[in-house]
Scaffold this active site. Structure first.
Site, mmCIF file in Angstrom:
data_model
loop_
_atom_site.group_PDB
_atom_site.id
_atom_site.type_symbol
_atom_site.label_atom_id
_atom_site.label_comp_id
_atom_site.label_asym_id
_atom_site.label_seq_id
_atom_site.Cartn_x
_atom_site.Cartn_y
_atom_site.Cartn_z
ATOM 1 N N CYS A 26 8.227 -16.627 45.009
ATOM 2 C CA CYS A 26 9.623 -16.657 45.458
ATOM 3 C C CYS A 26 10.164 -18.053 45.230
ATOM 4 O O CYS A 26 9.502 -19.048 45.552
ATOM 5 C CB CYS A 26 9.705 -16.300 46.942
ATOM 6 N N LEU A 27 11.378 -18.129 44.696
ATOM 7 C CA LEU A 27 11.993 -19.437 44.441
ATOM 8 C C LEU A 27 12.222 -20.190 45.748
ATOM 9 O O LEU A 27 12.340 -21.418 45.732
ATOM 10 C CB LEU A 27 13.317 -19.260 43.684
ATOM 11 N N HIS A 54 15.181 -10.184 51.235
ATOM 12 C CA HIS A 54 15.980 -11.402 51.463
ATOM 13 C C HIS A 54 17.269 -11.065 52.213
ATOM 14 O O HIS A 54 17.721 -11.839 53.053
ATOM 15 C CB HIS A 54 16.350 -12.069 50.131
ATOM 16 N N GLN A 71 19.730 -17.096 49.028
ATOM 17 C CA GLN A 71 18.887 -18.184 48.504
ATOM 18 C C GLN A 71 19.714 -19.376 48.035
ATOM 19 O O GLN A 71 19.170 -20.475 47.872
ATOM 20 C CB GLN A 71 17.980 -17.680 47.372
ATOM 21 N N HIS A 101 11.689 -6.912 46.961
ATOM 22 C CA HIS A 101 11.585 -8.323 47.341
ATOM 23 C C HIS A 101 12.989 -8.893 47.635
ATOM 24 O O HIS A 101 13.191 -9.577 48.635
ATOM 25 C CB HIS A 101 10.894 -9.088 46.191
ATOM 26 N N GLU A 102 13.950 -8.571 46.768
ATOM 27 C CA GLU A 102 15.316 -9.083 46.962
ATOM 28 C C GLU A 102 15.995 -8.425 48.166
ATOM 29 O O GLU A 102 16.732 -9.079 48.908
ATOM 30 C CB GLU A 102 16.170 -8.858 45.712
ATOM 31 N N GLY A 144 14.721 -12.854 39.696
ATOM 32 C CA GLY A 144 15.664 -12.252 40.643
ATOM 33 C C GLY A 144 16.172 -13.323 41.585
ATOM 34 O O GLY A 144 15.544 -14.375 41.736
HETATM 35 O O1 GNR Z 1 11.081 -15.170 40.101
HETATM 36 C C1 GNR Z 1 10.562 -14.380 40.890
HETATM 37 N N1 GNR Z 1 9.435 -13.719 40.537
HETATM 38 C C2 GNR Z 1 8.898 -12.680 41.268
HETATM 39 C C3 GNR Z 1 7.603 -12.265 40.964
HETATM 40 C C4 GNR Z 1 7.028 -11.221 41.643
HETATM 41 C C5 GNR Z 1 7.732 -10.579 42.628
HETATM 42 C C6 GNR Z 1 9.004 -10.976 42.963
HETATM 43 C C7 GNR Z 1 9.591 -12.021 42.284
HETATM 44 S S1 GNR Z 1 11.202 -12.504 42.680
HETATM 45 C C8 GNR Z 1 11.150 -14.198 42.240
HETATM 46 C C9 GNR Z 1 12.511 -14.840 42.397
HETATM 47 C C10 GNR Z 1 12.931 -14.795 43.843
HETATM 48 O O2 GNR Z 1 12.520 -15.536 44.682
HETATM 49 N N2 GNR Z 1 13.748 -13.849 44.180
HETATM 50 O O3 GNR Z 1 14.142 -13.707 45.460
HETATM 51 NI NI NI Z 2 12.489 -14.438 46.647
#
Ligand code: GNR
Ligand code: NI
Length: 172
Positions: free
Chosen positions: A94-95, A140, A51, A136-137, A46
């Site tokens: 998270c990236l 952000h 980001q 999670h997104e 995601g």
């Molecule tokens: O790649 C991603 N893996 C992930 C694993 C568990 C819960 C959420 C994520 S999102 C993350 C990519 C990212 O940072 N998205 O904002």
């Molecule tokens: Ni993230």
């Protein structure tokens, strides 16, 4: 399409609240295409526009496993309509917080309303990884990272390490 640079914590831009998109047009679709390509290259499942430094309420996602057909998903101006009372725990990463993984508890299911790639309004019931990743997104878009759900001690330790790594990678 182009791969853009992913911003990592602690960068103040990640704390911005992203702005609603006014129109889903070709310019926005270029952004969504770039986000998807950047996410695939990372690789991640995601990505929120902030980001890559763009404070717009746009999310891309692909939860297909390796070897499966790609399943790109696009969420513009997403709103969570309802969340379940039952909770689920996933180990998140998270990236923008590279190399850290921790369990986070969130509502197990949720219903989302959003505009799709064509600008059509849609609603979808999310569960499992889709529910977790979407929340999670969505965080952000509000300037929140998964580490904000952890204890202050854990978060501060991670941020310290991230700042140190940054100094090492980008000497002043
Ligand atoms: O790649 C991603 N893996 C992930 C694993 C568990 C819960 C959420 C994520 S999102 C993350 C990519 C990212 O940072 N998205 O904002
Ligand atoms: Ni993230």
């Amino acid at each position: 399409m182009a791969i853009r640079e992913i911003i990592t914590a602690p960068d103040p831009r990640l704390k911005q609240v992203s702005k609603p998109v006014e129109k889903v047009d070709d310019e926005l679709r270029v952004l969504m295409d770039d986000m998807l390509e950047t996410m695939y290259a990372a690789p991640g499942i995601g990505l929120a526009a902030i980001q890559i430094g763009v404070p717009k309420r746009v999310i891309v996602m692909d939860l297909a496993r390796e070897g499966e057909e790609p399943q790109p998903r696009y969420f513009v101006n997403p709103e969570i309509l309802t969340t379940s009372e039952d909770m689920a725990v996933y180990e998140e990463g998270c990236l923008s917080v590279p190399d850290f993984y921790e369990d986070v508890e969130r509502p197990a299911t949720c219903r989302v309303r959003y505009l799709d790639y064509q600008g059509e309004i849609r609603e979808h019931d999310c569960d499992e990884m889709l529910a977790t990743c979407l929340q999670h997104e969505m965080d952000h878009l509000e300037g929140i990272l998964f580490i904000d759900h952890l204890s202050r001690t854990k978060r501060e330790m991670m941020l310290k390490k991230l700042a140190k790594q940054k100094k090492f990678k980008e000497p002043a």
